[in-house]
Design an enzyme around this catalytic site. Structure first.
Site, PDB file in Angstrom:
ATOM      1  N   ASP A 127      -0.486 -12.964 -84.760  1.00  0.00           N
ATOM      2  CA  ASP A 127       0.335 -12.956 -85.977  1.00  0.00           C
ATOM      3  C   ASP A 127       0.615 -11.513 -86.376  1.00  0.00           C
ATOM      4  O   ASP A 127      -0.214 -10.857 -86.997  1.00  0.00           O
ATOM      5  CB  ASP A 127      -0.388 -13.699 -87.101  1.00  0.00           C
ATOM      6  N   HIS A 146       0.405  -7.483 -93.120  1.00  0.00           N
ATOM      7  CA  HIS A 146      -1.010  -7.311 -92.811  1.00  0.00           C
ATOM      8  C   HIS A 146      -1.326  -5.931 -92.252  1.00  0.00           C
ATOM      9  O   HIS A 146      -2.477  -5.642 -91.930  1.00  0.00           O
ATOM     10  CB  HIS A 146      -1.458  -8.392 -91.822  1.00  0.00           C
TER      11      HIS A 146
HETATM   12  C1  LIG Z   1       3.348 -15.147 -93.955  1.00  0.00           C
HETATM   13  C2  LIG Z   1       2.051 -14.915 -94.659  1.00  0.00           C
HETATM   14  C3  LIG Z   1       0.872 -15.164 -94.044  1.00  0.00           C
HETATM   15  C4  LIG Z   1      -0.396 -14.965 -94.746  1.00  0.00           C
HETATM   16  O1  LIG Z   1      -1.415 -15.051 -94.131  1.00  0.00           O
HETATM   17  S1  LIG Z   1      -0.417 -14.578 -96.417  1.00  0.00           S
HETATM   18  C5  LIG Z   1      -2.149 -14.379 -96.781  1.00  0.00           C
HETATM   19  C6  LIG Z   1      -2.834 -15.650 -97.148  1.00  0.00           C
HETATM   20  N1  LIG Z   1      -2.288 -16.230 -98.351  1.00  0.00           N
HETATM   21  C7  LIG Z   1      -2.482 -15.677 -99.558  1.00  0.00           C
HETATM   22  O2  LIG Z   1      -3.111 -14.655 -99.711  1.00  0.00           O
HETATM   23  C8  LIG Z   1      -1.937 -16.430-100.728  1.00  0.00           C
HETATM   24  C9  LIG Z   1      -2.870 -16.380-101.884  1.00  0.00           C
HETATM   25  N2  LIG Z   1      -2.396 -17.256-102.960  1.00  0.00           N
HETATM   26  C10 LIG Z   1      -1.559 -16.816-103.916  1.00  0.00           C
HETATM   27  O3  LIG Z   1      -1.187 -15.657-103.955  1.00  0.00           O
HETATM   28  C11 LIG Z   1      -1.113 -17.812-104.948  1.00  0.00           C
HETATM   29  O4  LIG Z   1      -2.025 -18.864-105.041  1.00  0.00           O
HETATM   30  C12 LIG Z   1       0.292 -18.390-104.656  1.00  0.00           C
HETATM   31  C13 LIG Z   1       1.337 -17.269-104.686  1.00  0.00           C
HETATM   32  C14 LIG Z   1       0.326 -19.144-103.319  1.00  0.00           C
HETATM   33  C15 LIG Z   1       0.641 -19.383-105.787  1.00  0.00           C
HETATM   34  O5  LIG Z   1       0.389 -18.774-107.012  1.00  0.00           O
HETATM   35  P1  LIG Z   1       1.453 -18.866-108.227  1.00  0.00           P
HETATM   36  O6  LIG Z   1       2.760 -18.288-107.833  1.00  0.00           O
HETATM   37  O7  LIG Z   1       0.756 -18.317-109.430  1.00  0.00           O
HETATM   38  O8  LIG Z   1       1.736 -20.386-108.381  1.00  0.00           O
HETATM   39  P2  LIG Z   1       0.817 -21.471-109.092  1.00  0.00           P
HETATM   40  O9  LIG Z   1       1.180 -21.537-110.541  1.00  0.00           O
HETATM   41  O10 LIG Z   1      -0.619 -21.235-108.734  1.00  0.00           O
HETATM   42  O11 LIG Z   1       1.285 -22.831-108.387  1.00  0.00           O
HETATM   43  C16 LIG Z   1       2.612 -23.300-108.524  1.00  0.00           C
HETATM   44  C17 LIG Z   1       2.665 -24.662-107.863  1.00  0.00           C
HETATM   45  O12 LIG Z   1       2.472 -24.497-106.438  1.00  0.00           O
HETATM   46  C18 LIG Z   1       1.321 -25.211-106.042  1.00  0.00           C
HETATM   47  N3  LIG Z   1       0.549 -24.395-105.124  1.00  0.00           N
HETATM   48  C19 LIG Z   1       0.008 -23.202-105.435  1.00  0.00           C
HETATM   49  N4  LIG Z   1      -0.667 -22.724-104.391  1.00  0.00           N
HETATM   50  C20 LIG Z   1      -0.526 -23.641-103.418  1.00  0.00           C
HETATM   51  C21 LIG Z   1      -1.021 -23.721-102.110  1.00  0.00           C
HETATM   52  N5  LIG Z   1      -1.823 -22.753-101.653  1.00  0.00           N
HETATM   53  N6  LIG Z   1      -0.714 -24.771-101.352  1.00  0.00           N
HETATM   54  C22 LIG Z   1       0.041 -25.778-101.869  1.00  0.00           C
HETATM   55  N7  LIG Z   1       0.532 -25.773-103.131  1.00  0.00           N
HETATM   56  C23 LIG Z   1       0.238 -24.708-103.875  1.00  0.00           C
HETATM   57  C24 LIG Z   1       0.481 -25.472-107.286  1.00  0.00           C
HETATM   58  O13 LIG Z   1      -0.281 -26.663-107.155  1.00  0.00           O
HETATM   59  C25 LIG Z   1       1.542 -25.593-108.352  1.00  0.00           C
HETATM   60  O14 LIG Z   1       2.084 -26.887-108.298  1.00  0.00           O
HETATM   61  P3  LIG Z   1       1.849 -27.926-109.500  1.00  0.00           P
HETATM   62  O15 LIG Z   1       2.372 -27.271-110.725  1.00  0.00           O
HETATM   63  O16 LIG Z   1       2.581 -29.169-109.073  1.00  0.00           O
HETATM   64  O17 LIG Z   1       0.353 -28.144-109.584  1.00  0.00           O
END
Ligand SMILES: C/C=C/C(=O)SCCNC(=O)CCNC(=O)[C@H](O)C(C)(C)COP(=O)(O)OP(=O)(O)OC[C@H]1O[C@@H](n2cnc3c(N)ncnc32)[C@H](O)[C@@H]1OP(=O)(O)O
Length: 284
Positions: free
Chosen positions: A185, A190
Site C-alpha cells: 500500500d 503514509h
Molecule cells: C486510503 C487510506 C488508508 C488508510 O489506511 S487511512 C488510516 C486508517 N484510518 C484512519 O486513521 C481513520 C481514523 N478515523 C477517523 O479519522 C474518523 O473516525 C472518520 C474520519 C473515519 C470519521 O470521523 P467523522 O468525520 O468525525 O465522522 P463521524 O461523525 O464519526 O461519523 C459520521 C458517520 O459515519 C459513520 N462512520 C464513522 N466512522 C466510520 C467507520 N470507520 N466505518 C463506518 N462508518 C463510520 C458514523 O457511524 C456516522 O454515521 P451515523 O451518524 O449514521 O452513526
C-alpha cells in the site's frame, strides 16, 4: 509479489456514489513468496525470535497478510473514480479466514462493491474481496461523497464500558509506515508530509491495515493464541495513529473469541474490535 488482472471494464461512470453499489471490480491473481510474507510479518511487529513468522524454513503465514494481497480492490475502485483517493480514509475492516495461506503461492480473488451508505457529508463504501482462502471487506470513509439521498446505514456501535480482561502496551515504531508500505500500500499519506497535510494531519499516519495487523498479533500474544491461527477479525479505525506512537490494547472476554480495542493518548484508535482464533496448532 506479482499480480495479473482480468478486469471488468466499467460500463459508465455512475451519476452518484450510491450507484456504485454492487459494481463488479473484476478479478486478479496475485503471486507471492516467503519473502513477501516475512516482510509483512516484520512490518506488523513480528520479532526475530518468532521463528515461525520470520524464518522461511518454519513459516506460518499471518492470515492478515491476505489483506495486502487484496489491496488492489479498493485501489481499483478509487482509480475508477468512486471516491477521491487523496481524501478518503480506511474506516473499518473485516477478515474471515477460510483456509491458511501457504508460504508461497498464488491467490485468485474477485471483488465487488458491497453496501454504499450515505452519511450526509460523507459516504461509506464497502469493497468485498473473495477468494478460496478468505473473504475481506473494506469500509472506506469518503468525505464529500455523501448527500446522494441514500440510506444512512447502521450507526456507530456503542463503546463498551466494561473493564478489560487483559491489556498490554502496543509499541509502534517511527519507521513502521515506511516499512509497511513496502508490503503493497503505497498511498502517499503514509510517507509524504504534504499528502498528510491534505487530509489535515500534521504528519504521515500509520496505515489502518498496519495498525490492525499489529493489533491481531498482539491480541494473539495476550491471550496465548498462535497469531497464524486467526480465523476472523473486525475493527473500526476511529482515530488516526502516527508511526512511533504508543498505545494500549485492551481485550474483553476469555477463550479464543474476544473483543478488543486500542487506545492511544486517550483516543480510540481501533474501536469495536473482534478477533477469533482456532485452537493452536502450535509453533513450528
Ligand atoms: C486510503 C487510506 C488508508 C488508510 O489506511 S487511512 C488510516 C486508517 N484510518 C484512519 O486513521 C481513520 C481514523 N478515523 C477517523 O479519522 C474518523 O473516525 C472518520 C474520519 C473515519 C470519521 O470521523 P467523522 O468525520 O468525525 O465522522 P463521524 O461523525 O464519526 O461519523 C459520521 C458517520 O459515519 C459513520 N462512520 C464513522 N466512522 C466510520 C467507520 N470507520 N466505518 C463506518 N462508518 C463510520 C458514523 O457511524 C456516522 O454515521 P451515523 O451518524 O449514521 O452513526
Amino acid at each position: 509479489m506479482t499480480s495479473s488482472a482480468a478486469r471488468t471494464q466499467p460500463t459508465g461512470t455512475p451519476a452518484n456514489t450510491g450507484e456504485w453499489r454492487g459494481a463488479d471490480l473484476g478479478s486478479r491473481t496475485v503471486a507471492y513468496d516467503e519473502r513477501d510474507a516475512i516482510l509483512y510479518a516484520l512490518a506488523v511487529g513480528a520479532r526475530a525470535d518468532e521463528l515461525d513468522l520470520v524464518f522461511e524454513k518454519r513459516l506460518r503465514v499471518l492470515p492478515t497478510f491476505a489483506l495486502t494481497l487484496a489491496q488492489w480492490a479498493p485501489d481499483e475502485l478509487g482509480a475508477r473514480g468512486a471516491f477521491d483517493p487523496t481524501t478518503a480514509l480506511h474506516g473499518s475492516q473485516q477478515l474471515d479466514v477460510l483456509a491458511p495461506l501457504p508460504p508461497r503461492g498464488e491467490v485468485t480473488m474477485t471483488a465487488s462493491v458491497g453496501e454504499v451508505w450515505d452519511k450526509g457529508s460523507a459516504a461509506v463504501i464497502e469493497v468485498v474481496v473473495r477468494s478460496d482462502h478468505f473473504v475481506a471487506t473494506w469500509s472506506l470513509f469518503a468525505p464529500g461523497a455523501g448527500g446522494f439521498g441514500g440510506d444512512r446505514g447502521p450507526g456507530r456501535p456503542p463503546a463498551s464500558d466494561a473493564a478489560p480482561t487483559i491489556s498490554g502496551p502496543v509499541r509502534t515504531t517511527e519507521n513502521q509506515a515506511a516499512l509497511y508500505r513496502l508490503t503493497g500500500d503505497r498511498h502517499p499519506i503514509h510517507i509524504d508530509p504534504a499528502a498528510a497535510a491534505r487530509i489535515h494531519q500534521p504528519r504521515p499516519i500509520l496505515h489502518g491495515l498496519c495498525t490492525l495487523g499489529v493489533a491481531a498479533l498482539d491480541v494473539a500474544r495476550l491471550i496465548g493464541a498462535h497469531p497464524a491461527d486467526l480465523r476472523s477479525l473486525d475493527g473500526r479505525f476511529a482515530t488516526a495513529i502516527f508511526p512511533g506512537d504508543d498505545a494500549e490494547l485492551r481485550v474483553f472476554g476469555d477463550g479464543r473469541e474476544v473483543m478488543f480495542d486500542m487506545v492511544s493518548g486517550g483516543n480510540p484508535v481501533i474501536a469495536n474490535g473482534a478477533a477469533g482464533f482456532h485452537e493452536s496448532e502450535g509453533r513450528n
